[in-house]
Design a protein around this motif. Structure first.
Motif, PDB file in Angstrom:
ATOM      1  N   GLY A 109       0.803  -1.217   0.000  1.00  0.00           N
ATOM      2  CA  GLY A 109       0.000   0.000   0.000  1.00  0.00           C
ATOM      3  C   GLY A 109       0.831   1.259   0.000  1.00  0.00           C
ATOM      4  N   GLU A 110       2.066   1.178   0.461  1.00  0.00           N
ATOM      5  CA  GLU A 110       2.974   2.331   0.424  1.00  0.00           C
ATOM      6  C   GLU A 110       3.658   2.323  -0.948  1.00  0.00           C
ATOM      7  OE1 GLU A 110       6.671   4.293   2.998  1.00  0.00           O
ATOM      8  OE2 GLU A 110       5.653   2.481   3.719  1.00  0.00           O
ATOM      9  N   ILE A 111       2.957   2.878  -1.935  1.00  0.00           N
ATOM     10  CA  ILE A 111       3.335   2.700  -3.335  1.00  0.00           C
ATOM     11  C   ILE A 111       4.769   3.161  -3.597  1.00  0.00           C
ATOM     12  CG2 ILE A 111       2.692   3.182  -5.721  1.00  0.00           C
ATOM     13  CD1 ILE A 111       0.613   1.616  -4.046  1.00  0.00           C
ATOM     14  N   ARG A 112       5.500   2.297  -4.306  1.00  0.00           N
ATOM     15  CA  ARG A 112       6.906   2.550  -4.621  1.00  0.00           C
ATOM     16  C   ARG A 112       7.029   2.809  -6.123  1.00  0.00           C
ATOM     17  NH1 ARG A 112       9.994  -2.506  -3.158  1.00  0.00           N
ATOM     18  NH2 ARG A 112       9.693  -1.737  -1.031  1.00  0.00           N
ATOM     19  N   PRO A 113       7.407   4.032  -6.544  1.00  0.00           N
ATOM     20  CA  PRO A 113       7.574   4.304  -7.979  1.00  0.00           C
ATOM     21  C   PRO A 113       8.740   3.495  -8.555  1.00  0.00           C
ATOM     22  CG  PRO A 113       7.325   6.349  -6.742  1.00  0.00           C
ATOM     23  CD  PRO A 113       7.557   5.262  -5.729  1.00  0.00           C
ATOM     24  N   VAL A 194      -1.809 -10.601  -6.723  1.00  0.00           N
ATOM     25  CA  VAL A 194      -0.852  -9.494  -6.710  1.00  0.00           C
ATOM     26  C   VAL A 194      -1.533  -8.163  -7.019  1.00  0.00           C
ATOM     27  CG1 VAL A 194       1.065 -10.983  -7.387  1.00  0.00           C
ATOM     28  CG2 VAL A 194      -0.187  -9.715  -9.146  1.00  0.00           C
ATOM     29  N   VAL A 195      -2.840  -8.201  -7.298  1.00  0.00           N
ATOM     30  CA  VAL A 195      -3.588  -6.974  -7.601  1.00  0.00           C
ATOM     31  C   VAL A 195      -4.267  -6.507  -6.315  1.00  0.00           C
ATOM     32  CG1 VAL A 195      -5.381  -5.908  -9.006  1.00  0.00           C
ATOM     33  CG2 VAL A 195      -3.950  -7.720  -9.973  1.00  0.00           C
ATOM     34  N   HIS A 196      -3.708  -5.484  -5.711  1.00  0.00           N
ATOM     35  CA  HIS A 196      -4.272  -4.928  -4.481  1.00  0.00           C
ATOM     36  C   HIS A 196      -5.414  -3.995  -4.863  1.00  0.00           C
ATOM     37  CE1 HIS A 196      -4.059  -3.854  -0.211  1.00  0.00           C
ATOM     38  NE2 HIS A 196      -4.299  -2.603  -0.575  1.00  0.00           N
ATOM     39  N   GLU A 197      -6.618  -4.330  -4.446  1.00  0.00           N
ATOM     40  CA  GLU A 197      -7.788  -3.525  -4.771  1.00  0.00           C
ATOM     41  C   GLU A 197      -8.357  -2.885  -3.502  1.00  0.00           C
ATOM     42  OE1 GLU A 197      -9.850  -5.420  -8.675  1.00  0.00           O
ATOM     43  OE2 GLU A 197     -10.026  -6.628  -6.852  1.00  0.00           O
ATOM     44  N   VAL A 198      -8.911  -1.694  -3.687  1.00  0.00           N
ATOM     45  CA  VAL A 198      -9.493  -0.954  -2.574  1.00  0.00           C
ATOM     46  C   VAL A 198     -11.005  -0.903  -2.766  1.00  0.00           C
ATOM     47  CG1 VAL A 198      -9.599   1.275  -1.386  1.00  0.00           C
ATOM     48  CG2 VAL A 198      -7.412   0.450  -2.315  1.00  0.00           C
ATOM     49  N   LEU A 199     -11.737  -1.437  -1.795  1.00  0.00           N
ATOM     50  CA  LEU A 199     -13.196  -1.359  -1.819  1.00  0.00           C
ATOM     51  C   LEU A 199     -13.601   0.061  -1.431  1.00  0.00           C
ATOM     52  CD1 LEU A 199     -14.102  -4.738  -0.057  1.00  0.00           C
ATOM     53  CD2 LEU A 199     -13.846  -4.267  -2.501  1.00  0.00           C
ATOM     54  N   LEU A 200     -14.507   0.650  -2.204  1.00  0.00           N
ATOM     55  CA  LEU A 200     -14.839   2.057  -2.009  1.00  0.00           C
ATOM     56  C   LEU A 200     -16.051   2.237  -1.111  1.00  0.00           C
ATOM     57  CD1 LEU A 200     -14.259   3.512  -5.597  1.00  0.00           C
ATOM     58  CD2 LEU A 200     -12.625   3.144  -3.734  1.00  0.00           C
ATOM     59  N   GLU A 201     -15.885   3.090  -0.121  1.00  0.00           N
ATOM     60  CA  GLU A 201     -16.969   3.511   0.749  1.00  0.00           C
ATOM     61  C   GLU A 201     -16.868   5.019   0.931  1.00  0.00           C
ATOM     62  OE1 GLU A 201     -15.776   2.749   5.188  1.00  0.00           O
ATOM     63  OE2 GLU A 201     -15.315   0.930   4.026  1.00  0.00           O
ATOM     64  N   HIS A 202     -17.891   5.619   1.504  1.00  0.00           N
ATOM     65  CA  HIS A 202     -17.961   7.077   1.608  1.00  0.00           C
ATOM     66  C   HIS A 202     -17.911   7.492   3.070  1.00  0.00           C
ATOM     67  CE1 HIS A 202     -19.531  11.187   1.153  1.00  0.00           C
ATOM     68  NE2 HIS A 202     -19.247  11.082  -0.135  1.00  0.00           N
ATOM     69  N   PRO A 203     -17.257   8.601   3.391  1.00  0.00           N
ATOM     70  CA  PRO A 203     -17.164   9.001   4.800  1.00  0.00           C
ATOM     71  C   PRO A 203     -18.505   9.404   5.418  1.00  0.00           C
ATOM     72  CG  PRO A 203     -16.263  10.714   3.384  1.00  0.00           C
ATOM     73  CD  PRO A 203     -16.501   9.516   2.521  1.00  0.00           C
ATOM     74  N   ASP A 204     -19.483   9.815   4.593  1.00  0.00           N
ATOM     75  CA  ASP A 204     -20.755  10.320   5.129  1.00  0.00           C
ATOM     76  C   ASP A 204     -21.987   9.594   4.611  1.00  0.00           C
ATOM     77  OD1 ASP A 204     -19.296  12.356   6.451  1.00  0.00           O
ATOM     78  OD2 ASP A 204     -19.335  13.588   4.630  1.00  0.00           O
ATOM     79  N   LEU A 205     -21.848   8.758   3.586  1.00  0.00           N
ATOM     80  CA  LEU A 205     -23.004   8.132   2.961  1.00  0.00           C
ATOM     81  C   LEU A 205     -22.947   6.617   3.184  1.00  0.00           C
ATOM     82  CD1 LEU A 205     -22.856  10.089  -0.434  1.00  0.00           C
ATOM     83  CD2 LEU A 205     -24.277  10.620   1.574  1.00  0.00           C
ATOM     84  N   PRO A 206     -23.668   6.097   4.166  1.00  0.00           N
ATOM     85  CA  PRO A 206     -23.572   4.671   4.511  1.00  0.00           C
ATOM     86  C   PRO A 206     -23.943   3.741   3.368  1.00  0.00           C
ATOM     87  CG  PRO A 206     -24.720   5.904   6.232  1.00  0.00           C
ATOM     88  CD  PRO A 206     -24.576   6.832   5.061  1.00  0.00           C
ATOM     89  N   TRP A 207     -24.832   4.181   2.467  1.00  0.00           N
ATOM     90  CA  TRP A 207     -25.286   3.319   1.380  1.00  0.00           C
ATOM     91  C   TRP A 207     -24.254   3.178   0.258  1.00  0.00           C
ATOM     92  CZ3 TRP A 207     -24.918   6.261  -2.894  1.00  0.00           C
ATOM     93  CH2 TRP A 207     -25.090   7.638  -2.770  1.00  0.00           C
ATOM     94  N   ALA A 298      -7.485   2.522   3.651  1.00  0.00           N
ATOM     95  CA  ALA A 298      -6.739   1.290   3.365  1.00  0.00           C
ATOM     96  C   ALA A 298      -5.228   1.507   3.413  1.00  0.00           C
ATOM     97  CB  ALA A 298      -7.136   0.762   1.987  1.00  0.00           C
ATOM     98  N   ALA A 299      -4.799   2.724   3.736  1.00  0.00           N
ATOM     99  CA  ALA A 299      -3.372   3.062   3.810  1.00  0.00           C
ATOM    100  C   ALA A 299      -2.662   2.804   2.488  1.00  0.00           C
ATOM    101  CB  ALA A 299      -2.693   2.306   4.946  1.00  0.00           C
ATOM    102  N   VAL A 300      -3.313   3.215   1.393  1.00  0.00           N
ATOM    103  CA  VAL A 300      -2.732   3.112   0.058  1.00  0.00           C
ATOM    104  C   VAL A 300      -2.418   4.530  -0.430  1.00  0.00           C
ATOM    105  CG1 VAL A 300      -3.128   2.449  -2.350  1.00  0.00           C
ATOM    106  CG2 VAL A 300      -3.938   0.974  -0.492  1.00  0.00           C
ATOM    107  N   THR A 301      -1.202   4.731  -0.909  1.00  0.00           N
ATOM    108  CA  THR A 301      -0.765   6.060  -1.345  1.00  0.00           C
ATOM    109  C   THR A 301      -1.635   6.590  -2.476  1.00  0.00           C
ATOM    110  OG1 THR A 301       1.500   5.369  -0.847  1.00  0.00           O
ATOM    111  CG2 THR A 301       1.227   7.419  -2.080  1.00  0.00           C
ATOM    112  N   ILE A 302      -2.060   7.838  -2.337  1.00  0.00           N
ATOM    113  CA  ILE A 302      -2.849   8.501  -3.377  1.00  0.00           C
ATOM    114  C   ILE A 302      -2.681  10.002  -3.182  1.00  0.00           C
ATOM    115  CG2 ILE A 302      -5.022   8.713  -2.090  1.00  0.00           C
ATOM    116  CD1 ILE A 302      -6.476   7.833  -4.709  1.00  0.00           C
ATOM    117  N   THR A 303      -2.902  10.784  -4.235  1.00  0.00           N
ATOM    118  CA  THR A 303      -2.894  12.235  -4.109  1.00  0.00           C
ATOM    119  C   THR A 303      -4.196  12.764  -4.686  1.00  0.00           C
ATOM    120  OG1 THR A 303      -1.628  14.253  -4.562  1.00  0.00           O
ATOM    121  CG2 THR A 303      -1.759  12.644  -6.341  1.00  0.00           C
TER     122      THR A 303
END
Length: 380
Positions: A109-113, A194-207, A298-303
């Protein structure tokens, strides 16, 4: 001589000389450039090309990524790891090392270029190429599910023998398509583990989580060629990390991709009967929020696109307008077509008039003249 995309492989000798001078200016510890130029002239005269040293290759790849605009904010380009795999030409080895690149780049998750450089094009042995736009892409199916941008590519690889899971899903991994001059086109499944995927959820929208959206962690670009000092490396996968809007706005919201903006808007109770309600804009904002929140969780690097905009403006202000001979990652029109349509093949029979031996270029000719005593030596 083998032709690629119906063009013979030739060396841009001016670019070779310009790059070597550039490298030696940046690395005075490498010594004066003259002896290296003489060595390269001799090699070009004999083979029509030359081989970069390990340090030249690493420097060229780093400069190419820095100057390309693909280097996202925070990437320490001077310390960018360059994997030198120039001895790899076979499709199976290339595919395996692409997967290894993904594993190393994910880094928990700590993406390495990283940049991985495979065999170059030479007049006698062209290098391999990867058709896929990125190492991880999702299939687009005939029923409209999945990533619609890759519907043609999906149909093409199915025609080559690939079979999606039954029943087809929204996030089925496309196979890696590797082409070599001596093996043709070959398909390789990307191992799901080897494919790390992030399941998407919202900070304010439970659905939001019930929409079943997810995305892969690392954007490994695989169909751009790396050009350093006149030498072309047609397979040189590289990665930085995602900008959130690349996922939320470009991949998930876009009607030509996943079309997720509408179901999000409907769940928000927005008026989708007219664009003037700006329902699409509001839905995209929530998709982008969900992406950033989920990757952070998920502690995955993103900007984010605001930080990236500031970085790009700073990059544009500081960018010097150099000649086209500098190292660069380049996307050819044919490579772009292959990534979306699954063809045409890169290697094809050369037209008869291009099968004759080609001149290795100006440096080689000057070297011949010097050896034969016709002209003077080329200065360093």
């Amino acid at each position: 001589m083998t032709a690629v995309d119906n063009e013979p492989i030739t060396l841009d000798v001016d670019a070779a000389e310009g790059f070597l001078r550039m490298f030696h200016i940046a690395h005075p510890e490498a010594g004066p450039v003259g002896p290296r130029l003489a060595e390269v002239r001799e090699e070009v005269a004999e083979t029509g090309t030359y081989r970069h040293t390990t340090h030249e290759l690493a420097y060229g790849a780093r400069i190419a990524l820095r100057d390309s605009g693909w280097c996202t904010s925070g990437v320490p380009w001077r310390r960018l790891k360059v994997r030198d795999l120039r001895g790899f030409r076979n499709a199976g080895a290339v595919a395996a090392e692409c997967v290894e690149h993904l594993r190393l780049a994910t880094n928990g998750g700590e993406i390495r270029p990283l940049v991985t450089v495979f065999a170059p094009d030479t007049p006698t042995a062209p290098g391999p190429c990867v058709w896929n736009e990125q190492l991880v892409r999702y299939a687009g199916h005939g029923d409209g599910s999945g990533d619609r941008r890759y519907r043609e590519f999906t149909d093409a690889v199915r025609g080559m023998g690939w079979r999606p899971p039954a029943p087809p899903g929204r996030f089925d991994l496309l196979p890696l398509v590797v082409e070599t001059a001596h093996e043709g086109v070959r398909l390789f499944d990307v191992p799901p583990d080897v494919v790390h995927e992030v399941l998407l959820e919202h900070p304010d929208l439970p659905w939001f989580g019930r929409l079943g959206l997810r995305w892969h962690a690392v954007p490994v670009i695989t169909n751009m060629r790396l050009v350093i000092g006149g030498v072309t490396y047609p397979a040189a996968p590289f990665n930085s990390w995602f900008v959130g809007s690349e996922i939320g706005a470009r991949s998930l919201a876009d009607e030509h991709a996943y079309g997720a903006a509408r179901p999000v808007a409907e769940a928000l109770g927005l008026d989708t009967s007219t664009e003037r309600s700006l329902w699409r804009d509001r839905a995209v904002v929530e998709l982008n929020r969900a992406v950033l929140h989920s990757f952070d969780l998920a502690a995955v690097t993103i900007t984010d696109h605001h930080a990236e905009s500031r970085h790009r403006l700073s990059w544009l202000r500081s960018r010097q307008r150099h000649s086209g001979n500098r190292p660069a990652f380049r996307l050819d029109p044919a490579a772009a077509r292959r990534a979306r349509a699954g063809g045409p093949a890169r290697f094809s029979p050369a037209p008869e008039e291009t099968t004759q031996p080609q001149s290795p270029g100006r440096l080689a000719e000057l070297l011949r003249r010097r050896v034969e005593g016709v002209g003077g030596a080329v200065g360093g």
